[in-house]
Design a protein around this motif. Structure first.
Motif, PDB file in Angstrom:
ATOM      1  N   ARG A 209      -0.427  -9.215  -9.148  1.00 24.66           N
ATOM      2  CA  ARG A 209      -1.489  -9.289  -8.135  1.00 24.66           C
ATOM      3  C   ARG A 209      -2.607  -8.345  -8.547  1.00 24.66           C
ATOM      4  O   ARG A 209      -2.405  -7.421  -9.351  1.00 24.66           O
ATOM      5  N   PHE A 210      -3.808  -8.556  -7.986  1.00 23.80           N
ATOM      6  CA  PHE A 210      -4.897  -7.618  -8.249  1.00 23.80           C
ATOM      7  C   PHE A 210      -4.790  -6.416  -7.324  1.00 23.80           C
ATOM      8  O   PHE A 210      -4.246  -6.509  -6.212  1.00 23.80           O
ATOM      9  N   ASN A 211      -5.296  -5.286  -7.779  1.00 25.32           N
ATOM     10  CA  ASN A 211      -5.283  -4.068  -6.977  1.00 25.32           C
ATOM     11  C   ASN A 211      -6.372  -4.126  -5.903  1.00 25.32           C
ATOM     12  O   ASN A 211      -7.208  -5.024  -5.899  1.00 25.32           O
ATOM     13  N   ASN A 212      -6.353  -3.134  -5.017  1.00 19.09           N
ATOM     14  CA  ASN A 212      -7.215  -3.202  -3.846  1.00 19.09           C
ATOM     15  C   ASN A 212      -8.694  -3.049  -4.196  1.00 19.09           C
ATOM     16  O   ASN A 212      -9.072  -2.360  -5.134  1.00 19.09           O
ATOM     17  N   ASN A 213      -9.539  -3.713  -3.372  1.00 17.11           N
ATOM     18  CA  ASN A 213     -10.996  -3.670  -3.483  1.00 17.11           C
ATOM     19  C   ASN A 213     -11.461  -4.341  -4.777  1.00 17.11           C
ATOM     20  O   ASN A 213     -12.167  -3.743  -5.595  1.00 17.11           O
ATOM     21  N   LEU A 214     -11.096  -5.600  -4.933  1.00 18.80           N
ATOM     22  CA  LEU A 214     -11.367  -6.325  -6.178  1.00 18.80           C
ATOM     23  C   LEU A 214     -12.848  -6.428  -6.495  1.00 18.80           C
ATOM     24  O   LEU A 214     -13.252  -6.351  -7.655  1.00 18.80           O
ATOM     25  N   SER A 215     -13.700  -6.604  -5.481  1.00 14.89           N
ATOM     26  CA  SER A 215     -15.130  -6.778  -5.749  1.00 14.89           C
ATOM     27  C   SER A 215     -15.721  -5.561  -6.455  1.00 14.89           C
ATOM     28  O   SER A 215     -16.661  -5.683  -7.240  1.00 14.89           O
ATOM     29  N   LYS A 216     -15.181  -4.373  -6.180  1.00 15.25           N
ATOM     30  CA  LYS A 216     -15.643  -3.177  -6.871  1.00 15.25           C
ATOM     31  C   LYS A 216     -14.916  -3.009  -8.209  1.00 15.25           C
ATOM     32  O   LYS A 216     -15.498  -2.510  -9.182  1.00 15.25           O
TER      33      LYS A 216
ATOM     34  N   GLN B  93     -13.983  -9.560   0.106  1.00 12.17           N
ATOM     35  CA  GLN B  93     -14.306  -8.800  -1.096  1.00 12.17           C
ATOM     36  C   GLN B  93     -13.054  -8.337  -1.832  1.00 12.17           C
ATOM     37  O   GLN B  93     -13.137  -7.598  -2.816  1.00 12.17           O
ATOM     38  N   GLY B  94     -11.885  -8.760  -1.334  1.00  9.66           N
ATOM     39  CA  GLY B  94     -10.647  -8.384  -1.996  1.00  9.66           C
ATOM     40  C   GLY B  94     -10.110  -7.038  -1.578  1.00  9.66           C
ATOM     41  O   GLY B  94      -9.298  -6.441  -2.289  1.00  9.66           O
ATOM     42  N   LEU B  95     -10.557  -6.530  -0.420  1.00 10.36           N
ATOM     43  CA  LEU B  95     -10.007  -5.301   0.136  1.00 10.36           C
ATOM     44  C   LEU B  95      -9.069  -5.712   1.258  1.00 10.36           C
ATOM     45  O   LEU B  95      -9.508  -6.096   2.340  1.00 10.36           O
ATOM     46  N   ALA B  96      -7.762  -5.676   0.989  1.00  9.96           N
ATOM     47  CA  ALA B  96      -6.797  -6.255   1.924  1.00  9.96           C
ATOM     48  C   ALA B  96      -5.437  -5.607   1.724  1.00  9.96           C
ATOM     49  O   ALA B  96      -5.237  -4.780   0.822  1.00  9.96           O
ATOM     50  N   SER B  97      -4.491  -5.997   2.574  1.00  7.92           N
ATOM     51  CA  SER B  97      -3.127  -5.494   2.459  1.00  7.92           C
ATOM     52  C   SER B  97      -2.499  -5.973   1.152  1.00  7.92           C
ATOM     53  O   SER B  97      -2.952  -6.952   0.539  1.00  7.92           O
ATOM     54  N   GLU B  98      -1.462  -5.325   0.733  1.00  9.23           N
ATOM     55  CA  GLU B  98      -0.781  -5.716  -0.509  1.00  9.23           C
ATOM     56  C   GLU B  98      -0.254  -7.136  -0.416  1.00  9.23           C
ATOM     57  O   GLU B  98      -0.362  -7.921  -1.378  1.00  9.23           O
ATOM     58  N   ASN B  99       0.290  -7.498   0.719  1.00 11.94           N
ATOM     59  CA  ASN B  99       0.854  -8.844   0.861  1.00 11.94           C
ATOM     60  C   ASN B  99      -0.228  -9.916   0.783  1.00 11.94           C
ATOM     61  O   ASN B  99      -0.045 -10.956   0.135  1.00 11.94           O
TER      62      ASN B  99
END
Length: 335
Positions: free
Chosen positions: A58-65, A108-114
């Protein structure tokens, strides 16, 4: 009020090519638009589908940044902004946002791990279970793999913008990171690879000839644009047992608003993981002269105060574990 009214238009332009892979550069140009069109601040964004080649990561948190490892902004071929540590700084800055503001950044891809697992296609992502898992499934049904990155540095900070009147509009150049820099895999699994697919440019305009003429008139005699210039000077490895560390900073700048030190483990397990090394005191001298504000040194009870003033986004202490679950965080900001 009649002078600021006009038809609102939302445009979506498809990139060619429509796909970009890790390590590649993406060139983003501002459309020329029509003479009576004003670009709405904060509406300029890059849209994409996140495609993961591995069902075990999975991608890590806050993907847009995260995807902006390096950001360059050029005007008429001249470099106005260039930061090779763009994602490192921008992700840290977002830790100062309120929980409510962060919850609005799902697209923006800032979300919970799940939820990030569901978007990434990680087969360990759950759609049923407790209320949070159900909410993740509902959000995933709305966004799918479609995410967006705001392109707002400089142009979003100075009101309406009329691209038609400019001889040279800013060009944004994003350098994407490698997959091992932004992905986390299930235990013992390879991280695989990713790509950004179906690239699109989205923006909104207000069409009003009087308003566009008024904005354009400000450019006729020249207009100054101000922004924070961020430079990743270097990365240093410090032993945890060190008691005194001396760092010499020498960069070609006439002035600086701050020096920001961010601390992480050598091997990071999360994009938002920053550690606090329990520093007691910082002494700063400029050409041998002690800092005017903290001539006796900056003590640890002042660290948060200085960081808060510098950020200008601070409405919540980023040391709280709800925002940074794996570690506490703090910069040292020396004004």
């Amino acid at each position: 009020m009649t002078s600021v009214k006009g038809p609102r238009t939302r445009s979506v332009v498809t990139f060619n090519p429509t796909t970009i892979s890790p390590g590649e550069e993406l060139y983003i140009n501002i459309p020329k638009l029509k003479p009576d069109s004003c670009l709405v601040p904060g509406s300029f964004a890059l849209l994409f589908d996140f495609k993961n080649s591995n069902t075990k990561s999975r991608f890590n948190n806050n993907l847009s940044k995260l995807i902006a490892k390096r950001l360059q902004i050029k005007v008429a071929g001249e470099t106005a902004y260039d930061c090779s540590g763009e994602s490192l700084y921008e992700i840290y800055k977002d830790l100062w946002l309120t929980v409510g503001d962060r919850n609005k950044m799902t697209e923006q891809g800032l979300a919970s791990e799940n939820l990030r697992k569901l978007i990434s296609g990680d087969d360990s992502g759950a759609k049923v279970g407790d209320a949070n898992k159900v909410a993740d499934a509902l959000l995933h049904s709305v966004y799918g793999s479609k995410l967006g990155k705001p392109i707002d540095k400089i142009i979003a900070d100075h009101g309406l913008y009329t691209p038609f009147s400019m001889n040279n509009n800013p060009m944004y150049i994003l350098t994407l990171p490698q997959s091992d820099e932004i992905m986390t895999a299930q235990g013992g699994e390879a991280k695989g690879n990713y790509k950004l697919d179906n690239l699109e440019l989205e923006y909104e305009t207000i069409e009003n000839d009087t308003l566009a003429s008024e904005v354009s008139r400000m450019y006729s005699t020249g207009r100054s644009l101000s922004y924070k210039h961020v430079t990743l000077m270097r990365t240093s490895n410090w032993d945890k047992d060190l008691t005194i560390v001396n760092e010499n900073i020498n960069i070609p700048r006439k002035s600086m608003s701050a020096i920001v030190l961010l601390f992480t483990n050598r091997v990071r397990t999360d994009s938002e993981e920053y550690i606090y090394p329990n520093i007691d005191k910082v002494n700063l001298t400029i050409e041998g002269v002690p800092n005017a504000v903290f001539s006796q040194g900056l003590h640890k009870n002042r660290f948060f105060e200085e960081a808060k003033d510098f950020s200008a986004l601070c409405v919540r202490n980023p040391w709280q574990t709800s925002l940074c679950p794996s570690a506490s965080s703090s910069p040292m900001v020396l004004l």
